[in-house]
Every structure is written in C-alpha cells, then in structure tokens.
Design an enzyme around this catalytic site. Structure first.
Site, PDB file in Angstrom:
ATOM      1  CG  ASP A   1       4.302  -6.387   5.607  1.00 28.70           C
ATOM      2  OD1 ASP A   1       5.457  -6.898   5.990  1.00 28.70           O
ATOM      3  OD2 ASP A   1       3.561  -7.284   5.027  1.00 28.70           O
ATOM      4  CG  ASN A   2       8.658  -7.539   8.598  1.00 26.85           C
ATOM      5  OD1 ASN A   2       9.723  -7.732   9.002  1.00 26.85           O
ATOM      6  ND2 ASN A   2       8.319  -7.524   7.333  1.00 26.85           N
TER       7      ASN A   2
ATOM      8  CB  CYS B   1      -1.906 -20.737  33.845  1.00 28.28           C
ATOM      9  SG  CYS B   1      -2.025 -19.248  34.506  1.00 28.28           S
TER      10      CYS B   1
ATOM     11  CB  ALA C   1      -0.843   0.059   1.181  1.00 29.12           C
TER      12      ALA C   1
ATOM     13  CG  ASP D   1       6.705  -6.503  -2.231  1.00 30.33           C
ATOM     14  OD1 ASP D   1       6.304  -7.770  -1.756  1.00 30.33           O
ATOM     15  OD2 ASP D   1       6.148  -5.676  -1.610  1.00 30.33           O
TER      16      ASP D   1
ATOM     17  NE  ARG E   1      -4.416  -2.040   2.681  1.00 31.15           N
ATOM     18  CZ  ARG E   1      -4.489  -3.334   2.224  1.00 31.15           C
ATOM     19  NH1 ARG E   1      -5.606  -3.607   2.023  1.00 31.15           N
ATOM     20  NH2 ARG E   1      -3.577  -4.230   2.248  1.00 31.15           N
TER      21      ARG E   1
ATOM     22  CE  LYS F   1       1.371  -7.339  -2.541  1.00 34.26           C
ATOM     23  NZ  LYS F   1       1.351  -6.900  -1.064  1.00 34.26           N
TER      24      LYS F   1
END
Length: 1053
Positions: free
Chosen positions: A573-574, A629, A475, A501, A512, A525
């Site tokens: 994006d990370n 837990c 995007a 990419d 987007r 992309k």
C-alpha cells in the site's frame, strides 16, 4: 420498480425501518417461503446510520447517497459456480439490502477449481446451500438466503437486480422478458475457459446520477467577459480541468452577481484556462473574484432488451489490440448455446471432432443471422476446446466487474456497461497449441479438473511446484492468496507460497479483506489469511510471516530465500516498499507481479527479467504540496485548513512532547540539540521549555485554560495581526486589491461557550493535552463549559513591525535571515529544570490515529480545521470528508481489488510458461466507473551501451572477491577498458578521482570489504554474501559512459 426510482431514493430513504441482520442463514425451498423471508428479513442501514467503521474506505468511493440506495436493493444471484460466488462475495461485502443465492445444481469435483467456499465434503450437495454459511458471514448487515427451486415470474419480480450465471439461453430470454418489462436490472455473466461474457439491461429508462464518480472540479475566476458568448478566464496557477459539455455554477462573484447560484450552465472549453458559458451581455459588469464549480448532471440511458441486443449487439471494447474479437466471441457464445441444445453437453476439452462440429454450427448461425463478420476458425476452435474449463483468475476479474454493475444498478452511481463486454486471455495458452493434448486435459477427479481442461495436467504440476512470495496480506493480498489456492500454486511437493505482513486486522479492513472475520480483529493479517486459504484448499503449502520487508529483514529474506523463489507478487500500500521489492527482484532476477487500486481505478504490471522495464523505471509525479504562506496566512480551500490542523496536532501533541520526553530520558539531549543547524537549537529548546515550564498543566483546569488561550491566539489574535498588517482595503503596488484572487480576507472569531464548534475544540484540545501529561481526562461538555468560563484570557493589541511573509520566497528569506540568538539559547538552558526536579513527570507523545473514534484525534482536527475555515469563509467539511483528507486515506472497494488480483494471476500463468516475448504479456489499467479497460504490452527494458556492449537494467558486472581497491580499479581498466572515476556502495562514497591523495592512498591497499566497513562505520552482517557497487566510468577517450552495477561476491568465511 422503475429505474428512475434509483435516483429518487437518494433523498428519501424508504419509510420502513430496517432491523440489523442477525447473520443467520437459511435456505428457502419454495417461492412463497422465500418471498415471505424477504419481506421479513429487514435491512441494515436505510434509516439507520451507515457503519462508517466498516464501510469507511468504500464510502469514499460511492458516497453516502449511493450506499443508502444500495441498502434498499434486493439482489438475486443465480448460479453459484466459480463466477457466481465471486459476484456474491463482492456484492455482500458492498452492503445491499439482501442477497438471495439461487442454484438448482449440485456440487461436482470440478467445481472445487474455482468455487472457494465449497469443499470435498460438499460434493453432491446443492451449491447455493453449501456455500451459504460462509457467504453470510462476510457481512452481518446483509441478510443472505439460499433458494433451490425454479425461478418463477412472481419470484423474480421481488428483486431490484437479477444476475444470471450458468444459465441456458432459453432461461436468459425468459427472465430477460420479465425484467425488461418490470424495470428490473438484469446482468448476464459467463466464463468459459479463458473467455468471458457480460451483458447488462437496466431497463428502458435508467438514470445515472454520476457518470464518473470524480469529485466536481472548481477553479478561481480571473475575469468574465460581457458578450454574446461570455468567456470565463481562470487564474493561471492551475488549469480549470473542465471538458466540453460539462455544466457549471458560480459563487462569490463580485459585479456579475446574476451568476451566483445560477442554474447549471453548459460550457464550451476554449483553452486550459478559459471556457464560454453563453450570453452574458445582459448581466452586470464583472468586477472581481468568484469560484466556478462543476455540476454533476444526471444522464438517462435507454437499454435494449436481450432479444434485440443479441441480434444488434453494442460492445464495450476491452483491448484495442483485439478490435475484431467481440463480434467473434459473441458468435461463439451463441454457437455454444446451440451446441449444448443439440448435444446436451459442452464440447470435450481439446477434442478436434467436437471443435469441428462447433465451428460448423457457428458458420450456420453466421449465415442465417446475416452476419458479415469474417469468421476466425482458429478462434472458434480454441473456444470449443477450452469451453468446458474454468480458471479462477478470470472468474475473479469478471466477478469484480459484475458486482460493480450490480452496485451501479442499485445506486445509479457510475456508467453501466452498454451492453455487451467480452474479454479473453488466450495469451495464457502456449504459443504452439499442439503442445496441449486431449489426453493431458482429461478429467482426473482432481479438484483442479476445470483448470486442467484448459491447460492440461503437466502444466498443473508446474503450477503446483512454484515457490512464490506474496508481500502484503491486505485487500489485494487476500485476493491473490485465494486465487493462488484455487490455481494450485505451491500445492505440490516442493512448491510453497510465503506471505508476509506486519499489520494487525482492523475493523475497516473487513469490508474488502474478505478472508478476515470480526473475530479476527487485532490478530496478524498474514496468519489469519494463510489459515483461511488452507480451508479453501488444504493442499496449499502456505507459510505466514509477520515481517516488514526492508533492509532490516534482509537476514530473513536473504540470498538463499530469493534464489529459491520463482517469483514475487506485491500486495503493498505504499510506493517505498514497492520500489524496495522491485529492486530486490531486479537484483535476484525474479519476476514481479505488481498491482494497485484507487477507488474504482486499478492497474497491473508484470515485470519479466531480461525482457521488461522494472516498476521503478517509471514513477508518478510527486504530489503537489501546499505553499507554506498559503497554509500560514492565506488558505482558500478546506484542504489547506485541514493540513494546517494536522500540522497543529503534530506540533502540539507529538513533536514538542517528543522533544520534552527525550530531554527527560537522555542526558545528552541538549548537547545533541546544540549541534543542529540554523535556528533549530533555539526552536527545539523553546518547545522543551514551553512543554516543561510555561504550558505544563497540573490539572484539567490548567489544560482547559491552555486550550482557551491557544484558541484565542489562533482564531482571533493572529487574524487581527494579519488584518493590522494588511487591512481589508489594502491595495498592491499595482493598484489591485490585496485581498483578491486566492487571498481570502479573514475575520477574527469571538469565542462563545454556546457555539458547539468552539466547545468541540476546547474539549478535544484540553483532553489531548491532559493525555500527554498523564492528567485525568473529563469529556463531559458541561463540566468543560463551566471550566472555560473561568479562564482569564490575556488582552491582545496588534503590534507594528511584525513581518508576515506573503510568498514562499519571503518565508525562506525570513527562515535564513539573521544570526542565531546565542544569548537566548544560554538563557533557555538555565531556565530548563533539571531532570531530578522532574522525576515524577511522564510525557506521552501522541501518534495521530484517524480510525479510532474514541481518541479525540479527529475531533481536534475537524474542530481546528472548521474554525480556521470560518475565519476565511471557506465552506466547512464534515468528519467523514475531513478524515479522508487529513488522514490521507486511499478510497478502496472490493470490486476493483478482485479485478486487479484476477488480472495479475492471469499473468502468473504466462510467467509459469516462461514466455520470452513481450507480446504474450499484458499490463492493465481499469476504471470500473466509466467503465474503461485498457491493456498494453509491457515496455521493453531500455537498452544502453558502452563501447559496443549493449546492456539493460537486468545486466551487471560479476566480480568475485576478495580484491583490494587498487586491484578492483585495475580489473575494470584491464578487462573492460573502463576508468572508474567514482565508486559508491549505497550512500557511501568509497573512491573518487577528486578524493584527497592521502585518503586515496590509504584505501587503495585495503580489501574492498574493509573499505566498505571503514567508510560506512558498520560491520558486514553474516548473511551478506555479496556487495553492490555503483560505478561512474570514463571510456578510453575520457568520455563519461553509463555502465551496469557490480555484484561483488565475498569469499566464504
């Protein structure tokens, strides 16, 4: 149409069914034709289902109700210049009922600077008609029309929202009168050079249904006092997160039951864990438990008309360092309208005579308007000199802001701009304005003329020669590439934009990532994005790669590649990839443009070598993890059951299948497994035996039997065992009920083939099991229901002596307790069939994929989670919400992306000027929902010191090899008076003062490159020309000192 109806539509979509749009686009010449077109154009999803595949990321920002309200809204956008096309693009991607593009102007060469859907062949054509075909391709659900006649009163009344760009003040006032009287939302937007203006009038009474868009907060209650000003105290593990004036309601309260489901109560915050709710003295005594939940209350806004607002403006502040600017720019825009009225044209770029005439008009307006603001002649002069220009990044930013205001007007979601917003980016101009000459800014019949009018031709050449690396073509990447193409970055000889990419295009990207079309799905992309921007500007030199950035591609992105660059723009994006690129930029001393979005929130950061801190200098706190837990035995929120379901999927269909597949493929698998620490060998071999022997299905009936027995174990047997250990009336050592506070008392479920949720689980689990083992699937619910009724389920009796951990500390103790059962390990090895016996078996581990609705992955997660939620009386989550949480989806919307990419590209202008002062640069944070805009100077790179030597993260020691380790140590001792106590390269410790003497002596005489090869057990790749060493040093007094890293240049081979 009244603004209150915006809210009403959330419940009752219009009765008229909408047809799906054909995507055909036509231009209307007359009012009557356009109105009849609009009446017939149908609509995409008011009563139809919203296309979640396309809109999924946006739905997580706006929600289904807001999207449905948008689907009933017709929008008119007037003026299809650089700003108008940005607004139109974002509104069409957003998904309104229809968009009508209005323009009476024809395309000129200067329009090509910012209007990315116009080409040289469109010069002389009507701008709305010329860009209609490309805009209508963006979203086939949104019928898009062009209209080229004048805007009449009756034509305007057809719309929910009217957006005016490129219009005269007379036209604005005429249309504003119609819209205000008819409760039609009006947005006026304009960009002039590096100045921007937005005005909103949503009517006399406009209802905002959700002012912030944040999820309602909830908290567990510890106590409620019974008094005139009742105080609610929340459990002390988390703050309640409420604010003064919020409204709340209650559920699951024992004792003071009058509060359960009560009308929303206004609160007063007393502290992070307490707040008051008014008089509780007449209520029953509080016993225990309860959940308080925030209630979103609608807010009614009263907008002033344009005429009134021009004289009594209210501003949204965008930059606290420019507190005095909005009134000045407000006056400048009024003066510009008056100037055009008198002279018939805009002031000429950087012409002093025109600027003087403009300033005198501004002064006379100020006096006649009774304006007591002290005039900034310098600002007004600059406004005049650049007002004929236009820059793409500012249009992208304002286009995103305005499109979000359109969505607010349609949906009532988020707080509108009330009522004026002004923005400027004067820091992009040189420090000394005399550097820009009128001669250099004259039009040259170039596609960049509008930008040249602001910055000059010499600067345009500089932009064209830049070499930039865009990392990511999602995007933000699409928006950056479009802006680069419009700005002419890398469009001259010697310039280049490289984009990489490794991802392929998916359907959910199309909402987007506007450079892509449905026909591009499953294509790379980067390749598609590069092709699209070449169409926008055939001059751009763009090269597409399909590589992931990381250590594995350093032979591609090597010293020669980075040293040739002028800068890097991240569109990632990370965080891991961002940190990696940040470190590369610091190492190669290259500027970095960093940006990110989360729903309506966005941030931008500019990293300037030797000036600012880097991206990695500050990091977000780690995500809060759910205690083990809580997941295993005591969930109290749907997030807990969804994480449990996700873990269940990984364990059942990926991890155990991977272990079994490795056993089949690798003869050394068992030997390697036995070397694992702790109880891991036992756990892995148990999972392999279960996968290959105990739970290996031969038919779908076996898969159904396994699913039914596993259902029984998870949702009945384990719950009964838990209640056997801790009965519902169990008390703690302090006499309090064990099942209270965050511990919800569960109930075992009884399987029923007639319960759709129970059957959902069996259908999904059995078919996923079948897929792992290559057994033919069958998704016919009736067939599965028939099969499941034939399954014999073993009887379960709860056992004594079973230990259940009630805290993570107990979980850790039980994990580390006891010795490994070697007899059991030996037995498992004997029981495992040989690979020869299994040569006909193929096992396929499943990788979780949230966006494929046909693969049953989300079906399993939703059923698994909601069944566990039923065990613990937790409200279930639908598939949409479950996908968001379990898939860890980042909500996203085109408007925010457009804003941050525009802001980042404004910083690129400054980097191209090579500014050396922090004051010129801006880091930004925006939240379009509020709306909030804050800008600040970047933080300077922190300075450190050894002896009297100051250094920052941008500094390093340069050492040219080859040296032996001993020579290297002596070099620092003799030249810098530093004693190296530890020396490392990456994760390898090459030298330390505590190293065994024999090992130290062995390494001292080796060349540095040989030491690295020996310790890392890896060869140095041919593309590696330098090594990075980290040092720990003592000064002459034996004190630890922080020092820069070392770049050790290897000799040429």
């Amino acid at each position: 149409m009244s603004s209150a109806e915006v809210v009403d539509n959330s419940v009752d979509p219009p009765a008229k069914k909408r047809k799906f749009a054909t995507g055909e686009s036509t231009a209307a010449k007359s009012v009557s034709q356009a109105i009849s077109d609009m009446a017939q154009n149908g609509s995409s999803y008011s009563n139809e289902e919203i296309d979640e595949g396309l809109y999924s990321r946006q739905l997580y920002v706006l929600g289904h109700d807001a999207m449905r309200r948008m689907a009933t809204s017709d929008v008119l956008i007037s003026g299809l210049g650089g700003l108008g096309v940005e607004v139109a693009k974002n509104v069409i991607l957003g998904g309104v009922k229809s968009v009508t593009l209005h323009d009476e102007a024809v395309c000129k060469v200067a329009d090509l600077t910012c209007q990315f859907y116009l080409t040289e062949s469109d010069i002389g054509k009507n701008r709305a008609e010329a860009c209609l075909p490309q805009l209508s391709e963006l979203n086939t659900y949104v019928p898009t029309k062009a209209y080229t006649d004048q805007l009449s009163d009756c034509f305007i009344k057809q719309f929910r929202v009217v957006v005016l760009t490129d219009s005269t003040v007379e036209e604005q006032l005429r249309i504003a009168e119609i819209t205000h009287a008819n409760d039609i939302a009006l947005i006026i937007a304009d960009t002039k050079g590096l100045f921007a203006q937005v005005f909103c009038d949503f009517g006399k009474e406009f209802t905002v249904v959700d002012t912030t868009g944040e999820s309602p907060v909830s908290a567990m209650i510890a106590s409620i006092s019974k008094e005139a000003e009742g105080v609610v105290t929340c459990l002390d593990d988390t703050r309640h997160g409420l604010e003064d004036g919020d409204y709340v309601t209650f559920s699951e309260v024992l004792g003071m039951t009058e509060l359960n489901g009560c009308a929303p109560k206004k609160i007063k915050v007393l502290g992070p864990y307490t707040f008051s709710i008014g008089d509780t003295s007449d209520y029953t005594e509080y016993i225990r438990g309860g959940i308080v939940t925030q209630v979103k209350m609608p807010k009614v806004l009263h907008f002033k008309s344009l005429q009134e607002s021009l004289n009594e403006p209210e501003f949204v502040l965008t930059d606290f360092s420019k507190f005095e600017r909005p009134p000045q720019i407000h006056l400048a825009y009024r003066a510009l309208h008056k100037y055009i009225e008198q002279k018939g044209e805009l002031p000429k770029p950087w012409n002093q005579d025109d600027a003087d005439a403009f300033v005198s008009i501004a002064k006379s307006l100020s006096v006649s308007g009774g304006n007591d603001t002290e005039l900034s002649t310098e600002l007004l002069e600059t406004f005049s000199k650049i007002s004929a220009g236009n820059v793409a990044p500012l249009n992208a930013t304002i286009g995103g802001i305005v499109a979000q205001e359109v969505m607010k007007a349609c949906s009532g979601k988020f707080s509108p701009i009330y009522q004026w917003l002004y923005l400027d980016a004067l820091e992009c101009l040189p420090l000394d304005l005399t550097e820009v000459s009128e001669e250099d800014c004259k039009p040259t019949q170039s596609r960049y003329d509008a930008q040249i009018a602001v910055f000059g031709n010499a600067f345009q050449q500089r932009l064209g020669s830049l070499k930039y690396f865009v990392v990511g073509a999602g995007a933000i990447g699409c928006e950056l590439l479009k802006n680069f193409a419009m700005m002419g970055v890398g469009a001259e000889e010697g310039g280049q934009v490289t984009v990489t990419d490794m991802d392929l295009i998916e359907k959910s990207n199309l909402n987007r990532q506007f450079l892509f079309r449905p026909s591009d799905v499953q294509r790379p992309k980067s390749v598609c994005a590069a092709k699209a921007v070449r169409r926008m500007n055939p001059g751009i030199n763009v090269v597409a790669h399909e590589n992931r950035v990381g250590p594995e591609t350093e032979k591609v992105y090597d010293d020669a590649f980075f040293e040739n660059l002028d800068g890097v723009a991240n569109a990632l994006d990370n965080v891991d990839a961002r940190i990696y690129m940040d470190r590369r930029c610091v190492y190669y001393r290259k500027p970095l443009l960093e940006s990110g979005t989360l729903g309506t929130k966005g941030n931008t950061q500019v990293v300037v070598p030797f000036l600012t801190e880097s991206y990695s200098s500050s990091q977000d706190p780690p995500e809060k993890s759910i205690p083990i837990c809580t997941l295993k035995n005591f969930p109290n929120a749907i997030e807990h059951t969804l994480q449990w379901a996700r873990d269940s999927f990984e364990g059942l269909f990926r991890q155990s299948a991977e272990n079994a597949a490795q056993y089949l493929a690798d003869s050394q698998f068992v030997d390697r497994t036995l070397k694992l620490p702790g109880v891991q060998p036992l756990e892995v071999l148990e999972s392999v035996k279960q996968a290959l022997v105990d739970h290996r299905p031969k038919s779908l009936q076996d898969c159904v039997a396994w699913a039914r027995c596993y259902w029984q174990e998870q949702y009945n047997d384990q719950i009964r065992q838990l209640l056997f250990n801790f009965p519902p009336d169990q008390l703690t050592s302090s006499g309090q009920p064990f099942w209270s506070g965050p511990k919800r008392c569960p109930v075992p479920l009884v399987f029923s083939v007639d319960n759709p949720l129970h059957l959902d689980y069996i259908v999904a689990a059995a078919n996923l099991k079948a897929e792992v083992y290559g057994v033919p699937q069958n998704r016919d619910r009736e067939v599965i229901a028939e099969m499941v009724q034939q399954v014999e389920v073993p009887e379960f009796i709860p056992k004594s002596g079973v230990k259940i951990a009630v805290s993570d500390a107990q979980v850790q103790v039980s994990n580390g307790a006891g010795s490994v059962d070697h007899d059991r390990i030996n037995q498992l090895q004997k029981e495992l069939p040989s690979r020869d016996q299994l040569n006909d078996l193929t096992i396929t581990p499943l990788e979780f994929e949230k966006d494929d609705d046909a693969n049953l992955h989300m079906d399993f997660i939703v059923a698994s989670s909601n069944l566990r939620a039923a065990n613990y009386s937790i409200p279930p989550a639908d598939r949409h919400k479950s996908k968001l949480i379990a898939g860890k989806i980042i909500p996203a919307i085109a408007t925010t992306t457009s804003v941050v990419a525009g802001l980042v590209c404004l910083e690129l202008y400054k980097l191209a000027r090579d500014f050396k002062t922090l004051e010129r640069f801006k880091n930004g944070f925006v939240n379009l929902a509020l709306p909030l805009f804050t800008f600040s100077e970047p933080i300077a790179a922190p300075k450190m010191k050894y002896y009297e030597e100051e250094w920052t993260l941008w500094d390093r020691f340069e050492v040219t090899g080859e040296l032996t380790l001993e020579q290297f140590l002596n070099y620092f001792k003799e030249k810098f008076n530093l004693e190296i106590t530890m020396l490392s390269q990456g994760v390898c410790m090459l030298y330390s003062f505590f190293m065994p003497k024999a090992k130290r002596l062995e390494r001292l005489n080796l060349a540095m490159s040989e030491v690295v090869k020996k310790v890392s057990k890896k060869r140095l790749e041919p593309h590696v020309h330098a090594l990075v060493f980290e040092l720990c040093c003592n000064d002459k007094d034996g004190n630890d000192v922080e020092v820069p890293y070392v770049r050790y240049t290897l000799p040429d081979n």
